[in-house]
Design an enzyme around this catalytic site. Sequence first.
Site, short mmCIF file in Angstrom:
data_model
loop_
_atom_site.label_atom_id
_atom_site.label_comp_id
_atom_site.label_asym_id
_atom_site.label_seq_id
_atom_site.Cartn_x
_atom_site.Cartn_y
_atom_site.Cartn_z
CB THR A 48 -0.70 22.61 81.38
OG1 THR A 48 -0.40 23.81 81.61
CG2 THR A 48 0.41 21.61 82.83
CE1 TYR A 136 -2.37 31.62 79.13
CE2 TYR A 136 -3.73 29.13 78.08
CZ TYR A 136 -2.48 30.06 79.18
OH TYR A 136 -1.34 29.53 79.14
CE LYS A 164 -2.62 29.83 82.45
NZ LYS A 164 -2.87 28.68 81.80
#
Length: 300
Positions: A48, A136, A164
Amino acid sequence: MTRAVGRLLTAMVTPFTEDGAVDEPRCGELARALLDSGSDGLVLTGTTGECPALSIEEQIGVWRSVRAAVGEEALLVAGASTNSTQESLEMVEAGSGAGADVLMLTVPYYNKPSQAGLRRHFEVLAGATSLPCILYNVPSRTAVNMTAETTAGLASVPNIVGIKEASGDLAQVAEIVERTRGTEFRVWSGNDADTLPLLAVGGYGVVSVASHLVGRQIASMIGAALAGRTEEAAAVHRRLAPLVDVLFIESNPAPVKFALGEAGFDVGGLRLPLVPPSEDSRARIRSELARHRVDLPVPV
């Protein structure tokens, strides 16, 4: 782990100036606003945060500027890896001196390593730092899924403390939770839409995009779920689901950056190859945003 990592982490966008430079003062302002609106901590320079379009120096600059803005108490997770193990080491080794409390290490993209290659990559990176590390897994962007078996094996590395999980595979999440049961290894959802189901199978929390706008509401959902108030949690999930959908109507973070501007918190544009949402997408985002209370404090 030296400090607790909360359940609601916001994957913060990287604000840019009009000429496309990283806007470090605005990074600090946004970070403070997010921490004031429900986030337990922030993930900087992740997907992001447009990490593929930032230089290593720019990413480290974001970590430093946000730390200076929020003080020592706030929990900061730094996205600190690329698809090159050697290049990632530079970021990992810079982490503690640049204000990071925790490092986030992404499955390498484009290289398409084997599971053995993934394990060795993460062992090398974690071994180069004393900071806690969160893995992740985001196969939609990396073209490789890290299996539950590989993840559970990496949980034995002392400073790898969680993952994540953005695979969207709840069976895989459940298997990770089961394989690491009895340890302090934690699983955060990498998809806002999966947060409540992930909690139901034993996950810990979420690294959220929607929390830029509705952080307190997401925190309330998590709190209700943990307290066993399932109907209340489900009602929040259903209410926020359409907003989550439009925030991913095009490639993240284009929709959320537009939505932040519409809400009154300008974070600038995007770096190529990302471009602003289409007019149709902008209209849908505006329409849905108007249906929700925005938790983010907007600067005067």
